[in-house]
Structures are given as C-alpha cells and as structure tokens.
Design an enzyme around this catalytic site. Sequence first.
Site, PDB file in Angstrom:
ATOM      1  N   CYS A   1      48.920  69.221 102.533  1.00  0.00           N
ATOM      2  CA  CYS A   1      48.182  69.093 101.271  1.00  0.00           C
ATOM      3  C   CYS A   1      46.910  68.265 101.434  1.00  0.00           C
ATOM      4  O   CYS A   1      46.069  68.245 100.541  1.00  0.00           O
ATOM      5  CB  CYS A   1      49.071  68.479 100.206  1.00  0.00           C
ATOM      6  SG  CYS A   1      50.606  69.387  99.981  1.00  0.00           S
TER       7      CYS A   1
ATOM      8  N   GLY B   1      55.697  82.789  95.254  1.00  0.00           N
ATOM      9  CA  GLY B   1      56.056  81.747  94.285  1.00  0.00           C
ATOM     10  C   GLY B   1      57.168  80.883  94.849  1.00  0.00           C
ATOM     11  O   GLY B   1      57.510  80.990  96.028  1.00  0.00           O
TER      12      GLY B   1
ATOM     13  N   ARG C   1      62.213  74.652  82.493  1.00  0.00           N
ATOM     14  CA  ARG C   1      63.261  74.989  83.452  1.00  0.00           C
ATOM     15  C   ARG C   1      63.484  73.883  84.504  1.00  0.00           C
ATOM     16  O   ARG C   1      62.519  73.351  85.063  1.00  0.00           O
ATOM     17  CB  ARG C   1      62.782  76.282  84.117  1.00  0.00           C
ATOM     18  CG  ARG C   1      63.550  76.815  85.227  1.00  0.00           C
ATOM     19  CD  ARG C   1      62.867  78.097  85.705  1.00  0.00           C
ATOM     20  NE  ARG C   1      63.512  78.526  86.923  1.00  0.00           N
ATOM     21  CZ  ARG C   1      63.018  79.435  87.763  1.00  0.00           C
ATOM     22  NH1 ARG C   1      61.861  80.007  87.490  1.00  0.00           N
ATOM     23  NH2 ARG C   1      63.661  79.766  88.851  1.00  0.00           N
TER      24      ARG C   1
ATOM     25  N   CYS D   1      56.047  69.839  87.862  1.00  0.00           N
ATOM     26  CA  CYS D   1      55.762  70.287  89.229  1.00  0.00           C
ATOM     27  C   CYS D   1      54.431  71.033  89.259  1.00  0.00           C
ATOM     28  O   CYS D   1      54.141  71.826  88.362  1.00  0.00           O
ATOM     29  CB  CYS D   1      56.854  71.232  89.719  1.00  0.00           C
ATOM     30  SG  CYS D   1      58.524  70.556  89.601  1.00  0.00           S
TER      31      CYS D   1
END
Lengths: 369, 123
Positions: free
Chosen positions: A69, A104, A176, A187
């Site tokens: 990242c 995903g 969720r 997230c």
Amino acid sequence: MTRFARHTRTVEDLGHEAVLTALRRAGIPREDIEEAFCGSGYGGPLVGQRVLRGLGMTGMPITNLENACSSGATALREAVTAIAAGRCDSALVLGVDKMTRFGGGTIPLEPTDPDVRQGMVMPALYAMRANRYMYETGATASDLALVSVKSRANASHNPYAQYQKPCTVEEVLASRPVADPLTLFMCSPTADGAAATVLGTERKMRELGVAKPIRVAASILQSGLYQTGARDLAHSELGRRSARLAYEQAGLEPGDIDIAEVHDAFAIAEIMYYEAFGFCAENEGARFLREGGSAITGRTPVNTSGGLLSRGHPIGPTGVAQVCESVWQLRGEAGPRQVSSPKVALTHCSGGGIAGLDHGASTVHILVA
Amino acid sequence: MMKEPPQQSAVELVGSECPKCGKRAFPTRAFCERCGNDAGMRETPLSRRGVLYSFTVVHIAPPVFPVPYAIGFVDLPGDVRVLAQIDADPRLRIGDEMELAATVGGEAADGIGSAIRFRRVAT
C-alpha cells in the site's frame, strides 16, 4: 488523478488521465520530465513503461516500485531522492492499480506467508488491532463507526472520491460484518485508479512559472520490525517511528501539522495514527475523534479527502492521491472541503501484511506551502 | 503426581531455540534474527498453553477458508506468539487461557501448511 472507483478502463488508460492532468496543472511539457517513478501493487511488470509509452514519454529512466500500500509513496520518495541528489531537475511520480481485476473481497496476500496460511487477511489484522485497542482503552465500536461517518462526510465534497454519500453511525454498525468488530463501512473499498504528481528543483519550478510551489520538507520510508514474540497491535510503533523521523527531517513538531492524510485502510487505523503522529496523547485517539479534533474544522483535520475509506484505496495510487489532496488544500483549491489556510501537510501510507511485522512498509511525507 | 496428564495425541508445536541468546521463535528457523547466530539452532517443543492476545471472527476471506472462522494471536511462554485458528466459543475474551487443540492437515511438524487450532481452556 482519476476518480477512484470500479472502472472498466485499463491500467494504461487510467494512468494516461492522471499523468496528463498532472503535467497540465504543473504547466510542464512532457519533454521536460527527466525521470519517472511508478508505484503499483498489482499492476504487473513494467507498469510505468506501459502507461508512459502511450504518451510518448519513453527513453528516460523509468523505475517501477512495489511496496504494497506504500508503493506510490515509495515512488515519491525515490523521486525526491533523485532530485535531491542532483540526478535530475524534474520527475514524474505515478501510482496506478486496478483492484477490480481480482473481483472484490480482501486484497491478495503472499500465499506462502505463515500467517496467511493460518487464515490471515488484512481486515482480520486490523480487527485484532481494534479488539486489542478497545480492550486496552475502552473505546467502542461506535467510535470506530465515527471514523467512517467523518470520512463519508468529507468525501461528499470530493468529486474524486469513490463513496460520496454521507452515512450515520447506525448505518456503519449495521453494514455487513467483515471481521469483528469491523463492518463493511469500516473497511476501504475495492478500487481502481491512478494519481500523478510532478516534482522538480526550485529552479525548475521558477522556470515553469509555478505560482504556488509546494516544498517537500520530509520524505521518510521505514519498514516494520520483525518480532516473533509479543508485538503491540494497539499502538503503531512503525507509524510513530516514521513520523518522528519526518518531524526531525522537517524541523517541525506534531503541533505544526495543519492537515494530514493518513492510512485509514480500516477505521481503527485512523484512531491509532492520531496517537502515533502526536495529534493527541496515547490512548486518547477515540476521544480526539469524538471531540472533533480531526474534523475539517478541528485542530488537526485528518483525511479531508475522505481517506482510504471513502476516497478509495486502489493500493499503488493511494500515496500519490494523498499528495494531490494535500497540494489542493495547501493552495486553497479544495472547494467545499477546504481547510482554513493550511500551511503544513502530512501524508502517510502503511503497506502490507506479512507475518511478524507491524506492517511491511511505512512512508511519511511533510509538505509545506 | 503429574502436573498435567500426557495428551492422548502427540500434537505439539515445534519451534526453534537459539543456543547463543536463548531466543525462541515459531516456526523453526536456521538463523536467529535477534543475535545473528546461524549455528546449532535447536528444535524445541513449545508449550501447549498460552494467553489470547487478540482475536477476530472473519466473515470475508478467500474461498480456501470457509467463513465464518475465528483466528487469534496466542502468546506462549518464552515470548513466542502464534497465529492460530480458534475454536468458536461465545465466551472467548482477550486474556483467556488457551490450549493447543490440533494441527490439521499438512505433514510439516512446524505447523506451516496446516491449520493450527487453539481452544479456550474451560474454567
């Protein structure tokens, strides 16, 4: 930069938009770029060349960097280093990735890693940070939700953001479950995108007639310490160390920071980084947030762009997008999310999950108007 | 009288101990990253019991791991931390005493390539 979103466009196409926009805004002809640095986590081999050949920007040194990242921010550091060393007068920094290629879900980790083989995924690592942090400090899941609420509110004023719709604490908590206590809205989402920026010597900036050049006052890269035993998951040793080195390099203190873009890959991270960067005292992160310290109108506005949670986090471009937001803020070009005349900005990316390390890589940059 | 009855299965985790500085680590290794020693690293059985440092129940993961599942960091005596799958238990709390339940699948004694499972010690 491009808007961060689920794009049907190619890595090359996204890269072109970001590079052309950066060149145009900097007022620099493409022929004047002497070196290019490209950060990408999952873009595949020679991403920089693949993007730049379509713009006729080949022949010069092009360096591709992967640091999870922190890839884009690592590319930035290499550009800073190259210019500071006198190797070139101008450099292009590009970050690009297309995470929807994986469909995903959680980002792919190294399958041979011992923790990954036990079922580690990035949300689980941050969820364990969150549980430990709440255990030690008494913070609650509602505090985590507040990070997402602030993030969405800021992003609602950012046309480059992936999620621009405001939300409530209740909606965040009811979304969720991903890894308890983290829910989907806590997230960062799956995103595609590209971001670019142009760096140059002071002389080059004058030559180009750049009206409001921004100075890089600190550029720090660190790696996590390998610890096979006890390791503090509730406080970021790596983030604190990176920031301390950046403050030293810039000759500044936490109180001098007017705005910050920090690596809120998951809601708990932002709270931990308030503390690691000295915006508030240790274990006071949740309170700092509740009291509005990190709001756009607060003492140290954090993630005015919406951060990774709402602007989006396509991995490679993230660290460069943080620079874009900071530059716009420092120049007073941030529109409805503009902070009142900031002079000093901090950007931070923390990269990667491998066994035994706080994180793989950590970058902190300080930009001064 | 024995303090602990011998386990019916021989399930245990094997780590390394550095003959020079005494540092223990899991999984086994030939190089001590603390003191730099690379000679004579000893294999050593690790305690079957430890303390739960943190944990989570995972709901989204690659297909290889059926969800939901719990994982957590278990701290074993001698400053060894192990990431393990944790048997589902609604009473599970940070600080709980844990015991090794099983290592499932895989042939490697160090547990890599297999799922290491810990469970909460009944109190």
